[in-house]
Write an enzyme that holds these catalytic residues in place. Sequence first.
Site, PDB file in Angstrom:
ATOM      1  N   THR A   1       0.868  -1.190   0.000  1.00 18.50           N
ATOM      2  CA  THR A   1       0.000   0.000   0.000  1.00 18.50           C
ATOM      3  C   THR A   1       0.902   1.237   0.000  1.00 18.50           C
ATOM      4  O   THR A   1       1.363   1.661  -1.040  1.00 18.50           O
ATOM      5  CB  THR A   1      -0.972  -0.006   1.193  1.00 18.50           C
ATOM      6  OG1 THR A   1      -0.252  -0.278   2.408  1.00 18.50           O
ATOM      7  CG2 THR A   1      -2.059  -1.050   1.000  1.00 18.50           C
TER       8      THR A   1
ATOM      9  N   THR B   1      -1.318  -3.098  10.638  1.00 19.25           N
ATOM     10  CA  THR B   1      -1.675  -3.202   9.220  1.00 19.25           C
ATOM     11  C   THR B   1      -0.519  -3.781   8.441  1.00 19.25           C
ATOM     12  O   THR B   1       0.343  -3.091   7.939  1.00 19.25           O
ATOM     13  CB  THR B   1      -2.134  -1.880   8.601  1.00 19.25           C
ATOM     14  OG1 THR B   1      -2.597  -2.144   7.290  1.00 19.25           O
ATOM     15  CG2 THR B   1      -1.093  -0.828   8.560  1.00 19.25           C
TER      16      THR B   1
END
Length: 404
Positions: free
Chosen positions: A153, A190
């Site tokens: 990401t 995450t």
Amino acid sequence: MEITKNANGTIVSPKGFKVAGLYSGVKRKKNDLGVIYSEIPAQAAAVYTLNKVKAEPLKLTKETLSKENIVQAVIVNSGNANACTGKQGMLDAIEMQKETAKKFNVKQDHVAVASTGIIGLQMPMDKIIPHINQLEVDSTEEAASDFCEAILTTDTFTKSVSFETEIDGKKVVMSGAAKGSGMIEPNMGTMFGFITTDANIEANVLDGALKEVVNQTFNCITVDGDTSTNDMVLVMANGMAENESLTKNHPEWSKFIELLKQTSEALSKMIARDGEGASKLIEVNVTGANSVSDARKVAKSVVGSSLVKTAIFGTDANWGRVIVAVGYSEVEIDPELIDLSIGGIQLLEKSEPVAYSEELAKEYLEEKEIINIEINLNQGNESGKAWGCDLTYDYVRINASYRS
């Protein structure tokens, strides 16, 4: 043969594993869809985020693994987390699982699903499904690179590592690929950690090993104190090395644990080093604790402190911020016994300030990319580590514009 690092190893270095990654259009121009495939069903174990709000793919994967603890394929997308998407989100995760099973001719319950990216958006299935059918797996370095890019990401670099050893006279290889840059405060943060190995080990034994090692590695990193909705560490062991089945009673059990630990620690450090906007990796080593748990708790308190992080970014050896973080760690300590040093430069001895050169300390903080903070509580014989990163102006810039 002891454990050695494979300089050119990838996620597909263990026997029987293949991967693919491609661009489906969910993100801008970069690969955003990937798959890991094992030639035979693999024993599997996983650990998951402790955030009470969990993404639909994670819930589906957890439910799937609870049936047989076998995974033969993992379908992963980035750019969309499929989190907080309700019933439709679960239907989309199931459809991804079903299409992957059909594409690779495996049982649907042997497919794990993972997603990462923006929370709260419905999955663009019109892009995902056609591209699942375009995934062509291979065991080349190029395929491995494509997969590693597909899971990122805000990461600034791909993260992979590979180690090997010998067990029962057989070469056993373990490799890992990970993503993670922000919203890192495991258990879990995450991040994805996908670990492949050709070791022969049953799922229930692998599960215990993973939980043991995760507490020493992935759960000892922090970037910004936020815990995500999506993420996990998943290990697949397909047994193709043909060693005797590993258990705690196996004479080389400790070698397998060390293999898993080195793989996990290497990935953990990469994640911490790639904290959003980070310029430094911070390693905190706590000794003299009453328990390993206490040592790790103190280390994470220090490495997670925003004031410590900003001091490191500002190349300021402000030991007061470190000692404050030790004090609020909720560990029972004697505040009169603490030794503290940064980069080998002693700043405190038995909680008394030590004369030191501010110039040398600043020079160390400016020149080194890995900053070592050593804390001795002088209360026991246990130790523990934690890893994190500095906090820079870029962290705010990256997160302020994450959806734009």
